[in-house]
Design an enzyme around this catalytic site. Structure first.
Site: not given
Ligand code: SAH
Length: 338
Positions: A88, A101, A108, A112, A115, A326
């Site tokens: 996406e 983006c 992944c 986390c 996410c 994400c």
């Molecule tokens: N893997 C990379 C890039 C992808 S995430 C990283 O970890 O930075 C991009 C950003 O979106 C990160 O700062 C992540 O913490 C945030 N993110 C992930 N899930 C989210 C959610 N549910 N709501 C808001 N931001 C989120």
């Protein structure tokens, strides 16, 4: 799956075209067409060359299978890759331009807790051309050509960019190449959960993009609760790598932080550093049972940080009504399909 022609730089494409017994100017025609987001079959080159290329390369690396429009102008896309995998992307419209983006992996493996991208683990890395094609495609959908619609890029879609380092490096080189779509490195932000050795590699090898770190907690123990990668690399090591990045590029680095807690510790950790804090309010991910912070709470947190001497901003929440965070859209699409 066949190869992806958008993986090649202009110079590599030229070499290829010559090796196929064609005149070098054909390579220029081809490159121009590809940078306009065209399929090989749509580009105006001789049929013989096209046939040779199509026997080796995918006609197009990805196609848009769904577009969602948010009330705030944000657009979200589902792309289907040549092997059927789904990724996406998002286009956010700001006064200064449009920020796209992009995803760097299918899924992944970082795990986390907040996410959605990581829910099904890592399926595979994207090639540099698959990452580039997301930009070429969206740019073409919005006019393309001289009227470049995508002015800024963030590597914040599905995937951990530094877990797919070589392909991401290739993408950064090709997307900033002067004869290509030529997005300036200063308009590109790479976000990482903190894979320290690759931050050093990036500083040494890549175009000087903005480095963004997903921090989310000022202490290692707290960070480990939601980000497994924190068990491998400490915040101290991340900060050292950021300093190196700054010394090489002169670019201020950015921390992504979910609003709410530990303001004074965060201030103590970051004060005096050439950095900026980007406050995010979590987008709700139904699988994760997380609720976003309230507006007033987020503003109070921002005020505490700036009064404490940090440079900080609260990120505008875009596209929350269309699964802006994400992996959300892909996750729901895959669920619908099953
Ligand atoms: N893997 C990379 C890039 C992808 S995430 C990283 O970890 O930075 C991009 C950003 O979106 C990160 O700062 C992540 O913490 C945030 N993110 C992930 N899930 C989210 C959610 N549910 N709501 C808001 N931001 C989120």
């Amino acid at each position: 799956m066949k190869k992806i022609i958008q993986d090649l730089s202009a110079a590599e494409l030229k070499e290829l075209v010559i090796s196929l017994g064609e005149k070098p100017f054909r390579a220029a025609q081809l490159y121009k067409g590809l940078m306009l987001g065209k399929k090989i079959s749509e580009i105006n080159v001789n049929a013989g060359l096209k046939e040779k290329l199509l026997s080796v390369f995918e006609d197009e690396p990805l196609s848009v299978i769904k577009t969602l429009q948010s009330s705030d102008g944000t657009e979200k896309y589902l792309f289907r890759l040549a092997d059927g995998n789904i990724i996406e992307g998002v286009l956010m419209k700001y006064k200064y331009g449009n920020t796209q983006c992009v995803s760097t992996q299918v899924g992944c493996r970082m795990g986390c807790k907040f996410c959605a991208s990581t829910l099904g683990g890592l399926v595979r890395n994207l090639t540099s051309g698959e990452i580039l094609s997301q930009v070429l495609k969206v740019n073409a959908m919005h006019g393309g050509g001289k009227q470049r619609a995508v002015t800024n890029i963030v590597l914040m879609g599905s995937g951990e960019p530094l877990d797919n380092y070589e392909n991401v490096l290739g993408f950064l080189r090709n997307v900033t190449a002067e004869g290509g779509i030529n997005v300036s490195a200063r308009n590109i932000s790479l976000s990482t959960c903190g894979i320290v050795p690759k931050i050093y590699s990036l500083a040494d090898e890549a175009p000087p993009v903005n480095l963004t770190i997903s921090l989310h907690h000022p202490r290692d123990e707290g960070r480990k609760r939601t980000m497994p990668v924190a068990g491998k690399y400490s915040i101290a090591e991340i900060l050292k790598a950021c300093d190196y990045y700054f010394s090489k590029t002169g670019r201020r680095y950015i921390f992504e932080y979910c609003t709410g807690a530990h303001a004074s510790e965060l201030i103590a950790l970051l004060r005096g550093r050439p950095c900026h804090v980007n406050l995010i309010r979590l987008n709700e991910v139904s699988e994760r049972k997380l609720a976003p912070a309230a507006e007033e709470e987020a503003r109070a947190f921002l005020k505490a940080l700036t009064e404490g001497g940090l440079s900080a901003t609260l990120r505008r929440r875009t596209g929350a009504d269309i699964g802006g965070a994400c992996g959300q859209l892909r996750a729901s699409y895959i669920k619908e399909e099953l």
